[in-house]
Each structure stands twice: as structure tokens, then as C-alpha cells.
Design an enzyme around this catalytic site. Structure first.
Site, PDB file in Angstrom:
ATOM      1  N   LEU A  42       3.104   1.287  23.850  1.00  0.00           N
ATOM      2  CA  LEU A  42       2.228   0.116  23.949  1.00  0.00           C
ATOM      3  C   LEU A  42       0.859   0.495  24.490  1.00  0.00           C
ATOM      4  O   LEU A  42       0.738   1.160  25.509  1.00  0.00           O
ATOM      5  CB  LEU A  42       2.892  -0.916  24.873  1.00  0.00           C
ATOM      6  CG  LEU A  42       2.197  -2.273  24.924  1.00  0.00           C
ATOM      7  CD1 LEU A  42       2.290  -2.969  23.587  1.00  0.00           C
ATOM      8  CD2 LEU A  42       2.811  -3.126  26.020  1.00  0.00           C
ATOM      9  N   ASP A  43      -0.193   0.031  23.812  1.00  0.00           N
ATOM     10  CA  ASP A  43      -1.578   0.244  24.242  1.00  0.00           C
ATOM     11  C   ASP A  43      -1.967   1.725  24.278  1.00  0.00           C
ATOM     12  O   ASP A  43      -2.947   2.104  24.911  1.00  0.00           O
ATOM     13  CB  ASP A  43      -1.843  -0.393  25.620  1.00  0.00           C
ATOM     14  CG  ASP A  43      -1.660  -1.896  25.602  1.00  0.00           C
ATOM     15  OD1 ASP A  43      -1.825  -2.488  24.522  1.00  0.00           O
ATOM     16  OD2 ASP A  43      -1.355  -2.480  26.654  1.00  0.00           O
TER      17      ASP A  43
END
Lengths: 284, 284, 284, 284
Positions: free
Chosen positions: C227-228
Site C-alpha cells: 500500500l502506498d
């Protein structure tokens, strides 16, 4: 519920004691200052002040408060305004064919960023009528090419009066308003598609491309009789390169035009802009 | 040790097969392309190419490689340059009283950012002599106010010849060079303290302050006979507000002047700038 | 009428002669190169090339051209794509409640800035249905809170298949897609409301406000299982001050979110983005 | 000649009447306010005020004025400072091997941008001794690698005392100061070479390059016991691309490090920075 904010603005000759004078009245009235900003323009010898405050004290109504500030302003030989955060001004938007600034402004009205009503949209073309309809604004198409300018502008003035318009925003309105019109209605913000004073006048992106600049700009300013010489409120720039054609400049420019105009309108609506000596002080 | 890079630049009328033509020769010679960038200016009908490459093949010396590229360029009716990364050009810096651009450039030379020698610093004032001495550069003070311009510029030309100067950088040299001088020496980069074409000419910060702009700029450009109209290499801006006096604009401006000038000189030294039609293509 | 452009992209191990190899084929075929950009990642030992060209020669159809480039790519052990400027991909936009990125993307599609179709808009809320309807896109509301994630994502995958979707854009879709989903559909661009890698995860504006940063950012990136942590395509920032509350950060952030996302999608659609080693090379 | 400005700063719990209270005293004393800025942090319930004023009235000396403001501050339960524009603080600069921030700060001191004295430069390397000598500052080289940290920091503290140092600037001092040191001397500004909170800790440019960010930053902040968590004063960013190697990031970073640090030091020297709740309010 919180009481509406009172925004008091004044411009007066500088002298000692001004902040104290202004804030003492508010303090004595039981007001609480939320924001206050003051500026002394040494060169012009002017003092500028904006005080945003609120109060539970309701012993004076708005007219009475106005008169109180009028007394203070008179005492210091100042020009002043008193506004309230619950006043929602009527704004007319003038457009031609391009939709980006109009759509952007209306979106910001809808989402609460811009606290204004838009009852009236005027255009010299019919292209953007649907946008006005979607927003439930009156759309008036006036063919500025076929009609005498004086007649056209009289129509404008009648419409502004009919819709009780406080501010006109030229959102890519590609026509020039006459001096005569501006004498009768002068609260107007325009977006110019260059970093003024560069590329005043027509075709700024074409001329920027030809000149080979490495950045282009957008300038939101108040409209005055000297075209593109009005007080600047906000400017934005974006990088360009030799790979950008004129169309790319126009495309990139749209993004900074929208943002510069929206910021300027917001600052105006929040009473954060002072105009004097052909320029602005923006208290942000 | 790595072989020096060969930087080949060409501008020619656009037509099919150009990249292939240029790169085939390099490939056949056993060269390895490190960077290559090409641009077609559709409007001008021109093809621009910069190829940076190196090779272990030493069968041809530099003169012979030059002649090979000359043949290619002739075949496509192009203007070309061949440069090598181990060529360190001689740069003369012209200054007046302000030291920030000079100090900045010399610092970048010392730390290896700018691959150039600075054997000569010329000024119409004596203020910056110590800086030149610290850098072991010849400092020549020529009083341009008391002396006839033709005589002064002849002295300049003699000095540029004596020191075998490849490039002149006007690092806040507040005088104008004559057309006659520019005809004899034309590889000159200037830093102008505004975002051109805004505020051409003198006192740009004063005029920017008076106009009330919300950003100020700096522009590095090649010098041409039309003052402040030369091809722009780099532009930087910085925000200003009503709180900034002219002195603040000057102070803030120094930071962007240094950076715009240094970037432009670096791009020039790396042969990343093409000049044509009074503008530049910068391959970065 | 101009022939559509052919965009050829390749990533392969670096070695001499690659540009020549690629461009010779195009040249021999009678192609004219409009843009070509090459980059050597010295660290990774990789060569990246994007060549945009067109040709009057129609002796080969698109399949045959593909096979020709496949042969070249195989010869140099490269990964390649061939695309045409007249291919208009199908894009699905995922949203939650916020409308700014969706409205902005659809406006850019309408005005021709983004050459894509948007047949499908998926949301975990029903708020933005009208916008989809106005654009004549299918709006699918899937309640991700009440339904098992696997079931939800299967519905997503079916819809992506049904509408022949090439790219998914998460335009403020405030949910996380599972690894399992990403294994099955991986061409996804997200906008994260911080300058990554700062403020990964939830509530970035609140955390930025708490930390007292002087600028906030927005990051458009490809979505990966971490994520990210996906490859960054574009980042924008805007200044903030102590006067900005969290709501002001959110408001200012919307403007840079729209712009960063729109630029990233445009770069992707123009095949200007290379992804490798968890990062991107953007040929602009 | 103009009287020196008096700069009065206070932080106290918010309540009505504060601006009036502060400015009335100044007004009664015959003071003229040059700049005044106030901020209410609604979240923290705090009122912040900075008033810069001067006066012809010399009936009170500085000690007496201090006591007057102390009375006011006590009455509103506030923390306050009184400073004068003719006070030139002593600043010690700590460096390691890199010279760009040091040279830049000293240049700004010399040209009057930074109103401070620099009697002392401390380094854990000997590289920058000449720069200190040129500036006539005492240069102390302390080998932090061979010596026990407690001993080293005691030497630091003795030097800071000996030279009556008001502020320490870490101008690329690549060592960490202990909690124990910070308890004894806490007025310290550091420049970190990333846009914090991204890339806290070591090697931020290497990590930024690896992450593939599209912009890099520099952050000037007060030093606290939590490394890289101190209150941020100023942040700058610059664009980078895939063409930039780590060395290019380092090079580009130097320019924003210098500017962010210089701005932060100037803001501090002008008493424009408030620190509370681990962040700053910067009144510019």
C-alpha cells in the site's frame, strides 16, 4: 450555534494608536477577535486593518454597529467596510465559449468553498447555456457582435440591477467592457491568461510560445479602465518547454487559470483584499 | 577510466530517417549512446538532435570524427557541433557591484558543478576585486563611465582574445553591450532580474513593486542586439506579497537570479541548449 | 488526414547500437519519427526507449508491425509495447463520496485532453450516481461494507471484463484492493493525498496538520500490493501555513489531487510512463 | 535616526480583549505599531501575538519595558518575549565537510540579510577551517569520532558559553546531538535534506532516488530530542526526474537546502517564529 463573524476593514492615514483604537471598541463590546491582520504601507503612509470577530452581545443591531465603526473611521479619516460571514453575495459570471473557469467556479460554490450565489450567467455565445441550466442560473445570451456596445452594456447593467448583483466575475469573457460601463459597475474580477504585466492584450499563449518563455502564468485582477492594468489579486505559473505547442500552453494554462481565479474570488468573498494605489494587499 | 563523452548536436530540416542516419554511424563505429534526445519543431519544420556517446574505438581522432559528422550534416543540410566532455571552456564573467551571482558561480566551479575555467573577471567597478583574487582570476576594472564605449569594448575584445574566452557570463553587469561588440563576440549569457518579457529594461524590481505583482522572476538568456529579447534559457519565480518592500524584492530576487543563472550556464556547458528562431530548446 | 501515430516502447539490457537498431527499421519502412526519447539507467543496466512515428506505408498491417517489433525486442532481450494514437482505451473510475477528481477527469475527457472512454464508474457509495448518469457511464454501487471482500472484488472483476476495461483509476476511492484482486487486474492508477512517502496510510491531511508541515502534497502512482508503495508517476505540492486548519488542507489538497491525477492519467494514456524496479521513468 | 523596533511576542490562552489589552499599553506609551500579527489556534485554545513597534518616548528603559510586559503577560497567563531590532545575537554554526550552507549563511551575514554575528564555527572535520578564517570566526575542530560523546558535548557547551552563543545553526552537521546536550542548550536550527516527515534519518537522497519520487525537499526545523521530529520552520522542494542520478539529487538539493535554512534563520532572527505543540506558527 456560533454567531456570524463580523469583518471590519479600514484604510486610513497611519498614526500611533490605531490598532488599540479599533480593538478597544470590540473588546468593550465583548467581542472576541478570531483573526486580525494589520499592515502599514510606509511608502504610502497608510494603515490597513482587517479584524474578524464575533460576539454574544446583541445589544446593537447591524445598522448600529455600522454607525459605531463609521464614527471610528471618521475620527481617523479612514475608508471602511463592515461585513458579516452570513451575507452571501450575488455574483454574475460572464463567459464566452470556454467552460473551464465557469465549471470550476460553480463546482466550488456547490461544495461550499465559495460562499456566493450565482443567479445570473451572461455570455456573448450560447455554448454554455446547459451549464447554467444545470446550476439553475439564468443564462442570458447577448450577441455582442451584432449589437451596439452601448446597447449591450445597458442590457448588462439592467440585468445586474435586476439580479441584485454584488460582484461580476469574468470567467474567460473575451470581450472588453467600456469605461462607461465600469463607471457604473466596478466590482469586477477578471482572469487574464498570462503572468501580467507580460503579454497584456490578446493571444497571450501564442505570444508566449513565440517568445520561448520557460513558464506561463495566469493573473486574476480587478478590472479597471486601463486594460490588463487592474490591481492584481493572485498569480500562478506553470513550467513549459520547447516540447509544448501552443495547444499545450492553452491546456496547461487552463489549470492555472482556474486556480488563480478561484483563489482570487475566494479572497474577495472573504473580504481579504484591500485595493489602493492600483494594487492590492491580500491578507491571507 | 571511462572515455570522454562525445556530444553531437545537429539542427536540420525535418525528414524521415534522421535518427537512424545519425545513430547508425555511431553504432557502426562501436559507440555506446549514453543519452539521446530528439525534437521535431513541426511549426519550423526543423529536426533537433543531441546525442551523447562514448566509445573504446580510437581508430579516428577528433578531427576525423568531426569530418565524419560534417559529412553527415552536409548530407542533411544541417548545422552541427561536436564537443567532448573533457573540454573545459574558458569563461569570462562580467560584473558591476553586486557579488551574489559571481560568488555563486565561482563556488559552483570549485565544487565541480560547473565544468569551466574562469581566468578573467571584468567589471566597471572595483568592488569585487578581492573575490577575483581569491579565485586567482585576472580582475580587470575598466571605468566604462569615463571612457568612450568603443574604446572600452575594444579593450573587452582584446581581453577575450588574450584569455581565449569561449563564453561570457554577465553576472549582474549593469551595462549594455553595443551591437558592434555583439557582432564580434556573441556567446554571452545574461541574467535579467524579471520574468521576461515583463519588466524589460531598468529597475524591474521597483516597477514590479509599483505594479503590485504577486510573484517576481529572474530570466537567464542569451544576449542579442535587441535588449532583453534574447533567447530564454531558464526562468525562476518566487512569491511576494504586499508586506515586501522593494528591498525585499531585491533580496528575494537574488536567490532566484543565482539559481536561474547557474542552471543556464550549466545547461550551456553541457551543450543541452539549442538556439533557433530567437528561442531555445533545452534538452534536460 | 494524418495517419495515426505508432508508439513503440521497449525496455532491454543496455548495449551499443540499440537506438540505431530501432530507428533503422522505422527508417527502412519509410516511417517518420515525431518524438523519440531514450534513457539509459546506468545503475540498473537498462535501456528505455519510446519512439512515436507515423508512415504512409501501409504494406504491413498492425499485427505484422507488432511481429516485426517483437522480433527486434526478442533479439535484444527486451520487453516491448506497440500502441496507436487512434486506440481509445476503456477506463473504469472507482470513487467513494468525494467528487472533485471524478468531475475533473470527466471534464478532461469531454474537452479532449484525455483520450479515453469511461463506460463504467464503480463506487462503494451512491453519492456520485448523477455525475455518472450525466456522462452516460454505467454507475455501479457496491456496498463494500456489508459484503465479503472476495465477493465484492469478484463483482469488480466481472464488471471490468464485461466493459473491456484497460485501466482503472482510483479517483479518491477510499478502500484497499486485495493482493488477490491486483494479481488479476493490475493496471491501476491511484491518487494519494500526501507527498509520498510522507503520510502513507490514512488521514494524511490530519497528520500533516498535526506535524506542522509547511507544504502538503498529492501523489499519483500505480497501485501495487504494498500500500502506498507503488511506482510514483506525478507529485504536486502547495504551501500551507499555521493559519490553515485541517479543512483548509483538505480544500487546498483537492486542487493538487485533481492536477496530479489528471497529469498521471494523461501520461499513462500517451504511453509516456515506464515502470521498472518499483519506480517510473516519465518521458515528457 | 529611527529608534530601534521593539518586538513583543506572547502566547496565552485565548480570551476576548487580548489585542486591545496589548495594543492599549503601547498606544498609551506613545508607541507606533509597524507590524502586528495575531493568530488564534482554535484547536489548542491559544492566542499568539507579535507586535513590532517603536516610540520616541524614552521614559522607560528596556528593563522597565520588560517588566511592564511581564505584568501584562502574567495577567493573561502568557509566555512572552521582548526583543529589540538592534540586538545582534551570537550564532555558532556547526558543520561537517559540506560548505554550501556555511558559505551561504556567511554571505548573507556580510550583505546584511541576516542580522547576526558568527564568532564561532565548530566542526567534526577540518575541511572548512579556511572559510572560518576568512570570516574571522573562531574555528574549532573536534574529532567526534575519536572522543567520547559526553566529553565532546561538554566542549561544545563550554564553547557556547565562552562565546555567549544565542543560537546554534546545524549547517549540514552530520552528527546527532544527545538529549543531555539538548537539555542544556536548546536553541538550535537544523537543515534536513528531505521534505520531512519523508525520509527521516540517514541518506535521504539515496532513498528518495530509490523510491523514485518526482520531487525532493529540504526542511529547516528546530532540533528536539526526537530526531527529525522537531518543529518545522520552512520547507522547499525541487522537481526531479528519472534522468537524475543520486548525485544530481544531491546537487539540486544543495540549492534548496541553502534557501530553506537561510529563510528559517532569518525568520528566527526576526522573532517571527512561534513554537508550541511541536510545531511552529511563522508570522511572515
Amino acid at each position: 450555534m456560533e454567531h456570524p463573524s463580523i469583518i471590519f476593514k479600514i484604510v486610513c492615514p497611519d498614526r500611533p494608536g490605531l490598532v488599540s483604537l479599533l480593538t478597544s471598541w470590540i473588546s468593550n463590546y465583548g467581542g472576541n477577535i478570531k483573526h486580525s491582520d494589520h499592515h502599514t504601507d510606509q511608502d504610502a503612509g497608510l494603515f490597513l486593518s482587517r479584524i474578524e470577530w464575533n460576539s454574544n452581545n446583541e445589544s446593537l443591531n447591524r445598522d448600529e454597529i455600522y454607525k459605531e465603526f463609521e464614527k471610528i473611521a471618521d475620527a481617523v479619516n479612514g475608508q471602511f467596510n463592515v461585513n458579516y460571514s452570513d451575507e452571501i453575495p450575488n455574483v454574475a459570471i460572464f463567459v464566452s465559449k470556454q467552460n473551464h473557469c465557469l465549471i470550476d467556479l460553480l463546482w466550488r460554490v456547490r461544495n461550499g468553498e465559495l460562499k456566493m450565489k450565482v443567479p445570473l450567467i451572461i455570455s456573448n455565445h450560447s455554448h454554455l447555456e446547459n451549464i447554467a441550466n444545470d446550476f439553475s442560473a439564468k443564462f442570458v445570451h447577448i450577441d455582442t457582435f451584432k449589437t451596439d456596445k452601448t446597447v449591450v452594456e445597458d442590457q448588462f447593467l439592467n440585468l445586474l440591477k435586476e439580479y441584485d448583483i454584488d460582484l461580476v466575475v469574468l470567467a474567460k469573457y473575451m470581450q472588453i467592457l467600456s469605461d462607461s460601463f465600469l463607471k457604473k459597475f466596478s466590482s469586477i474580477i477578471n482572469i487574464h491568461h498570462s503572468f501580467l504585466p507580460a503579454f497584456k492584450g490578446g493571444q497571450p499563449y501564442h505570444r508566449a510560445w513565440k517568445r520561448g518563455v520557460k513558464l506561463i502564468g495566469a493573473t486574476a485582477h480587478y478590472v479597471t479602465e486601463d486594460l490588463d492594468e487592474g490591481p492584481i489579486i493572485e498569480q500562478c505559473t506553470v513550467n513549459v518547454s520547447h516540447r509544448d505547442e501552443v495547444d499545450d500552453l492553452i491546456r496547461k494554462g487552463r489549470d492555472i487559470e482556474r486556480i488563480a481565479l478561484a483563489r482570487a474570488v475566494r479572497l474577495h468573498l472573504n473580504h481579504q483584499v484591500f485595493v489602493y494605489n492600483s494594487k492590492t494587499a491580500v491578507f491571507d
